[in-house]
Design a protein around this motif. Structure first.
Motif, PDB file in Angstrom:
ATOM      1  N   LEU A  19       0.843  -1.200   0.000  1.00 37.54           N
ATOM      2  CA  LEU A  19       0.000   0.000   0.000  1.00 37.54           C
ATOM      3  C   LEU A  19       0.872   1.242   0.000  1.00 37.54           C
ATOM      4  O   LEU A  19       1.803   1.347   0.795  1.00 37.54           O
ATOM      5  CB  LEU A  19      -0.880   0.049   1.243  1.00 37.54           C
ATOM      6  CG  LEU A  19      -2.167  -0.732   1.289  1.00 37.54           C
ATOM      7  CD1 LEU A  19      -2.926  -0.400   2.576  1.00 37.54           C
ATOM      8  CD2 LEU A  19      -3.040  -0.476   0.090  1.00 37.54           C
ATOM      9  N   SER A  20       0.539   2.180  -0.867  1.00 41.28           N
ATOM     10  CA  SER A  20       1.226   3.464  -0.871  1.00 41.28           C
ATOM     11  C   SER A  20       0.231   4.615  -0.719  1.00 41.28           C
ATOM     12  O   SER A  20       0.569   5.768  -0.899  1.00 41.28           O
ATOM     13  CB  SER A  20       2.047   3.632  -2.153  1.00 41.28           C
ATOM     14  OG  SER A  20       1.211   3.513  -3.282  1.00 41.28           O
ATOM     15  N   ILE A  45       8.183  -2.238   5.515  1.00 38.66           N
ATOM     16  CA  ILE A  45       7.817  -0.830   5.441  1.00 38.66           C
ATOM     17  C   ILE A  45       8.928  -0.122   4.684  1.00 38.66           C
ATOM     18  O   ILE A  45      10.105  -0.343   4.955  1.00 38.66           O
ATOM     19  CB  ILE A  45       7.652  -0.213   6.849  1.00 38.66           C
ATOM     20  CG1 ILE A  45       6.450  -0.837   7.550  1.00 38.66           C
ATOM     21  CG2 ILE A  45       7.520   1.300   6.772  1.00 38.66           C
ATOM     22  CD1 ILE A  45       6.251  -0.370   8.980  1.00 38.66           C
ATOM     23  N   VAL A  46       8.554   0.751   3.733  1.00 41.09           N
ATOM     24  CA  VAL A  46       9.535   1.485   2.939  1.00 41.09           C
ATOM     25  C   VAL A  46       9.492   2.958   3.317  1.00 41.09           C
ATOM     26  O   VAL A  46       8.414   3.538   3.457  1.00 41.09           O
ATOM     27  CB  VAL A  46       9.257   1.307   1.428  1.00 41.09           C
ATOM     28  CG1 VAL A  46      10.203   2.157   0.593  1.00 41.09           C
ATOM     29  CG2 VAL A  46       9.379  -0.159   1.036  1.00 41.09           C
ATOM     30  N   THR A  80      -0.967   2.624  17.213  1.00 40.37           N
ATOM     31  CA  THR A  80      -1.042   3.954  16.614  1.00 40.37           C
ATOM     32  C   THR A  80      -0.331   3.983  15.269  1.00 40.37           C
ATOM     33  O   THR A  80      -0.602   4.861  14.451  1.00 40.37           O
ATOM     34  CB  THR A  80      -0.446   5.025  17.542  1.00 40.37           C
ATOM     35  OG1 THR A  80       0.883   4.637  17.878  1.00 40.37           O
ATOM     36  CG2 THR A  80      -1.280   5.164  18.805  1.00 40.37           C
ATOM     37  N   ALA A  81       0.586   3.043  15.037  1.00 35.04           N
ATOM     38  CA  ALA A  81       1.236   2.884  13.727  1.00 35.04           C
ATOM     39  C   ALA A  81       1.532   1.403  13.542  1.00 35.04           C
ATOM     40  O   ALA A  81       2.061   0.749  14.451  1.00 35.04           O
ATOM     41  CB  ALA A  81       2.515   3.696  13.656  1.00 35.04           C
ATOM     42  N   LEU A  82       1.176   0.869  12.379  1.00 36.26           N
ATOM     43  CA  LEU A  82       1.460  -0.537  12.094  1.00 36.26           C
ATOM     44  C   LEU A  82       2.969  -0.729  11.969  1.00 36.26           C
ATOM     45  O   LEU A  82       3.646   0.068  11.314  1.00 36.26           O
ATOM     46  CB  LEU A  82       0.769  -0.966  10.796  1.00 36.26           C
ATOM     47  CG  LEU A  82      -0.757  -0.869  10.786  1.00 36.26           C
ATOM     48  CD1 LEU A  82      -1.291  -1.210   9.385  1.00 36.26           C
ATOM     49  CD2 LEU A  82      -1.373  -1.786  11.822  1.00 36.26           C
ATOM     50  N   ALA A  83       3.496  -1.762  12.597  1.00 40.01           N
ATOM     51  CA  ALA A  83       4.931  -2.069  12.542  1.00 40.01           C
ATOM     52  C   ALA A  83       5.189  -3.120  11.465  1.00 40.01           C
ATOM     53  O   ALA A  83       4.298  -3.887  11.094  1.00 40.01           O
ATOM     54  CB  ALA A  83       5.409  -2.574  13.902  1.00 40.01           C
ATOM     55  N   LYS A 105      -2.777   5.973   5.257  1.00 40.16           N
ATOM     56  CA  LYS A 105      -1.378   6.399   5.118  1.00 40.16           C
ATOM     57  C   LYS A 105      -1.239   7.760   5.780  1.00 40.16           C
ATOM     58  O   LYS A 105      -1.911   8.719   5.407  1.00 40.16           O
ATOM     59  CB  LYS A 105      -0.984   6.501   3.650  1.00 40.16           C
ATOM     60  CG  LYS A 105       0.442   7.013   3.461  1.00 40.16           C
ATOM     61  CD  LYS A 105       0.768   7.197   1.998  1.00 40.16           C
ATOM     62  CE  LYS A 105       2.161   7.784   1.840  1.00 40.16           C
ATOM     63  NZ  LYS A 105       2.445   8.084   0.433  1.00 40.16           N
ATOM     64  N   ASN A 106      -0.357   7.832   6.786  1.00 38.45           N
ATOM     65  CA  ASN A 106      -0.108   9.088   7.478  1.00 38.45           C
ATOM     66  C   ASN A 106       1.137   9.792   6.949  1.00 38.45           C
ATOM     67  O   ASN A 106       1.194  11.016   6.918  1.00 38.45           O
ATOM     68  CB  ASN A 106       0.025   8.851   8.983  1.00 38.45           C
ATOM     69  CG  ASN A 106      -1.226   8.214   9.547  1.00 38.45           C
ATOM     70  OD1 ASN A 106      -2.316   8.742   9.384  1.00 38.45           O
ATOM     71  ND2 ASN A 106      -1.087   7.067  10.178  1.00 38.45           N
ATOM     72  N   SER A 107       2.156   9.004   6.575  1.00 41.59           N
ATOM     73  CA  SER A 107       3.395   9.563   6.038  1.00 41.59           C
ATOM     74  C   SER A 107       4.246   8.431   5.478  1.00 41.59           C
ATOM     75  O   SER A 107       3.888   7.258   5.583  1.00 41.59           O
ATOM     76  CB  SER A 107       4.171  10.312   7.133  1.00 41.59           C
ATOM     77  OG  SER A 107       4.573   9.415   8.156  1.00 41.59           O
ATOM     78  N   GLY A 108       5.390   8.793   4.908  1.00 43.04           N
ATOM     79  CA  GLY A 108       6.304   7.796   4.365  1.00 43.04           C
ATOM     80  C   GLY A 108       5.863   7.294   3.013  1.00 43.04           C
ATOM     81  O   GLY A 108       5.051   7.922   2.324  1.00 43.04           O
ATOM     82  N   THR A 109       6.392   6.131   2.624  1.00 40.52           N
ATOM     83  CA  THR A 109       6.157   5.630   1.271  1.00 40.52           C
ATOM     84  C   THR A 109       5.145   4.507   1.211  1.00 40.52           C
ATOM     85  O   THR A 109       4.094   4.638   0.591  1.00 40.52           O
ATOM     86  CB  THR A 109       7.487   5.172   0.643  1.00 40.52           C
ATOM     87  OG1 THR A 109       8.383   6.280   0.629  1.00 40.52           O
ATOM     88  CG2 THR A 109       7.290   4.685  -0.773  1.00 40.52           C
ATOM     89  N   SER A 110       5.435   3.347   1.856  1.00 43.71           N
ATOM     90  CA  SER A 110       4.535   2.205   1.679  1.00 43.71           C
ATOM     91  C   SER A 110       4.704   1.173   2.786  1.00 43.71           C
ATOM     92  O   SER A 110       5.659   1.211   3.566  1.00 43.71           O
ATOM     93  CB  SER A 110       4.781   1.538   0.322  1.00 43.71           C
ATOM     94  OG  SER A 110       6.078   0.978   0.280  1.00 43.71           O
TER      95      SER A 110
END
Length: 128
Positions: A19-20, A45-46, A80-83, A105-110
């Motif tokens: 997911l992106s 996670i990327v 609060t954030a998927l690891a 998606k809150n931030s980052g790439t994918s």
């Protein structure tokens, strides 16, 4: 030994994928079942991808009718954030006919992620 497979319904909420962007699953019908749980499995996670997940509920399949499930209708919490490379579960004890999973998606790439909804306490058994 007791048979569990004929007592459960399993529905794919999010096909395993990278997911992106934010993803909202289709409405999952709980008719004929008295309980449900979502199971989320993550992979890599990327670029510090920060994604959250939540359940929403509705009495219809109309997208605008869905609202976040109240904490009182959930068993367990999602992070609060998927690891990366993790598995999470959360039970649903509400009384709405439909639920869906929203992965934001809150931030980052994918993130690599997939999810299923396990429906339990079937009114009619065995479950196909």
């Amino acid at each position: 030994m007791r048979d569990l497979s004929h007592n459960l319904g399993v529905v794919q909420a999010l096909a395993p994928q990278v997911l992106s962007a934010t993803d909202t699953s289709a409405a999952i019908d709980l008719i004929g079942f008295d309980s449900a749980a979502v199971v989320i499995s993550t992979g890599a996670i990327v670029s510090s991808g920060n994604f959250t997940a939540k359940l929403q509920e509705s009495d219809t399949t109309t997208s605008g009718d869905f609202s976040d499930v109240a904490a009182a209708d959930l068993i367990g919490t999602l992070p609060t954030a998927l690891a990366a490379s993790s598995v999470y579960k959360q039970g649903y004890v509400g009384n709405r006919r439909y639920i869906r999973l929203v992965t934001t998606k809150n931030s980052g790439t994918s993130i690599a992620v997939g999810a299923v909804v396990v429906k339990g306490h079937a009114a009619s058994r065995p479950v196909a």
